[in-house]
Structure formats: C-alpha cells, structure tokens
Write a protein that holds these residues in place. Structure first.
Motif, short mmCIF file in Angstrom:
data_model
loop_
_atom_site.label_atom_id
_atom_site.label_comp_id
_atom_site.label_asym_id
_atom_site.label_seq_id
_atom_site.Cartn_x
_atom_site.Cartn_y
_atom_site.Cartn_z
N THR A 96 31.48 39.51 39.55
CA THR A 96 31.02 39.62 38.17
C THR A 96 32.10 39.16 37.21
O THR A 96 31.83 38.42 36.25
CB THR A 96 30.60 41.07 37.85
N ILE A 97 33.32 39.57 37.46
CA ILE A 97 34.44 39.16 36.60
C ILE A 97 34.62 37.65 36.65
O ILE A 97 34.80 37.00 35.63
CB ILE A 97 35.73 39.91 36.98
N ALA A 98 34.52 37.08 37.84
CA ALA A 98 34.65 35.62 37.98
C ALA A 98 33.53 34.90 37.24
O ALA A 98 33.78 33.90 36.54
CB ALA A 98 34.65 35.23 39.45
N ALA A 99 32.30 35.39 37.37
CA ALA A 99 31.17 34.75 36.69
C ALA A 99 31.35 34.79 35.18
O ALA A 99 31.14 33.77 34.49
CB ALA A 99 29.87 35.44 37.10
N LEU A 100 31.75 35.93 34.66
CA LEU A 100 31.93 36.05 33.21
C LEU A 100 33.11 35.20 32.72
O LEU A 100 33.07 34.67 31.61
CB LEU A 100 32.13 37.52 32.83
N SER A 101 34.12 35.05 33.56
CA SER A 101 35.26 34.20 33.21
C SER A 101 34.85 32.74 33.16
O SER A 101 35.40 31.96 32.36
CB SER A 101 36.39 34.37 34.24
N ALA A 106 31.37 34.72 26.85
CA ALA A 106 31.07 36.03 27.47
C ALA A 106 32.30 36.94 27.46
O ALA A 106 32.41 37.85 28.27
CB ALA A 106 30.56 35.83 28.89
N GLU A 107 33.23 36.68 26.54
CA GLU A 107 34.49 37.42 26.52
C GLU A 107 34.32 38.92 26.33
O GLU A 107 35.05 39.72 26.93
CB GLU A 107 35.43 36.85 25.45
N SER A 108 33.37 39.32 25.53
CA SER A 108 33.14 40.76 25.30
C SER A 108 32.73 41.45 26.61
O SER A 108 33.26 42.50 26.97
CB SER A 108 32.08 40.96 24.23
N GLN A 109 31.77 40.85 27.30
CA GLN A 109 31.33 41.41 28.58
C GLN A 109 32.45 41.35 29.61
O GLN A 109 32.61 42.28 30.41
CB GLN A 109 30.09 40.66 29.12
N ASP A 144 42.18 30.91 32.12
CA ASP A 144 42.73 31.27 30.82
C ASP A 144 41.89 32.34 30.14
O ASP A 144 42.42 33.26 29.52
CB ASP A 144 42.82 30.04 29.92
N ARG A 145 40.55 32.24 30.23
CA ARG A 145 39.67 33.26 29.64
C ARG A 145 39.92 34.62 30.28
O ARG A 145 40.03 35.64 29.59
CB ARG A 145 38.21 32.87 29.79
N ALA A 146 40.01 34.63 31.60
CA ALA A 146 40.25 35.90 32.31
C ALA A 146 41.62 36.46 31.95
O ALA A 146 41.76 37.67 31.72
CB ALA A 146 40.13 35.68 33.81
N ASP A 147 42.61 35.61 31.88
CA ASP A 147 43.97 36.05 31.56
C ASP A 147 44.03 36.63 30.15
O ASP A 147 44.60 37.72 29.94
CB ASP A 147 44.93 34.86 31.69
N ALA A 148 43.43 35.95 29.18
CA ALA A 148 43.44 36.43 27.80
C ALA A 148 42.69 37.75 27.68
O ALA A 148 43.15 38.68 27.00
CB ALA A 148 42.83 35.38 26.87
#
Length: 159
Positions: A96-101, A106-109, A144-148
């Motif tokens: 789920t985290i990978a999909a949202l990243s 989808a940053e809020s989710q 980068d999205r996941a890291d931020a």
C-alpha cells in the motif's frame, strides 16, 4: 463474542471474528475487542489481516478508535509472544505504501499509511529501506515522495 466451536449461519469463525473486531473497534469497547482479537487469531486470522481490519476502521470510526484498536492488538501480540504463542504474520503494509508513493497527489494518504505502519510494527529503518527500493527499482519520483512523506511523519511524531 463467539465460542471456538460456534458457527452463526454461514459465517466461518474467521468471518465471525472479523465482524466482532470491526464492531468493537468502532464503538470503542476495548475489553470485548481484546477477546475477539484473540478469537480471530485462534480462528486463523493473520496479524496482517487483523491490522488491516483495524486500519480500515480509521475511515469509518475515526483515527482515535482505530489507533486504540491497534494499540490493544499490539499489546495482545506482545503478551502472546511472552507466553510462547506464535501467530501467523501474513502480508505487510509495504504494498500500500509503495502504491501510494507511485501515485502523484496521494501524499496525504501516504502519510497516513506511513504513520499506521510505524504504529503497527515497522521501524523507521524498515521504511527507509522501502524508500531505497522505490528509488532503485521503481523510480526517483516515487522514492522522493515516500522519503518526503516519511520525513514529515517523523518530524510530526518527534515534535
């Protein structure tokens, strides 16, 4: 709560436990929730399946109830481990985290699921590894999205 040998209508013991876990989480009945969390594990629900039920309650019963349910579940698991009981783990929330990243916007989710992951057993190191995998195997932007998002979640938790 149901007994180990009961079956209500066409529901399996796993389904019965799922019904009770969802309902008791929603109404905040922690003692009865704890009983049915045990019933669910004994009926064969995996740790990940139960976590997913409790996480889903966030959308319907609110974050405090969901978090209370998760806290109750984690305490129960610790107690069971201390008593030598090993429960089935199942899948983890990294998909789920990978999909949202991978999804722009989808940053809020993503932040919500990162908080949930930290509250349900994944560590900062685990999530940093996930960021590395995203960057090296999926692409720079998802990493980068996941890291931020992880940095923001951790800063909020520490501040």
């Amino acid at each position: 709560m149901t007994t180990a040998s009961s079956k209500i209508g066409g529901l399996t013991r796993r389904q019965e436990a799922t019904v009770a876990i969802g309902a008791f989480t929603a109404i905040g009945d922690i003692p009865r929730l704890r009983e049915d969390l045990t019933q669910g594990l004994e009926a064969g629900l995996t740790i990940s399946e139960i976590k997913e039920i409790l996480i889903q309650m966030y959308a319907y019963a609110g974050f405090p109830r969901s978090l209370n349910g998760l806290g109750t579940f984690m305490a129960l698991l610790e107690e069971r481990r201390a008593n030598g009981i090993s429960d089935l783990t199942g899948a983890d929330p990294t998909a789920t985290i990978a999909a949202l990243s991978a999804l722009d916007g989808a940053e809020s989710q993503l932040g919500s699921h990162l908080r949930i992951a930290l509250n349900t057993g994944l560590t900062e190191a685990d999530l940093r590894s996930l960021v590395t995998v995203l960057r090296t195997r999926v692409g720079q932007a998802p990493g980068d999205r996941a890291d931020a998002a992880l940095d923001k979640v951790l800063a909020t938790a520490k501040g």
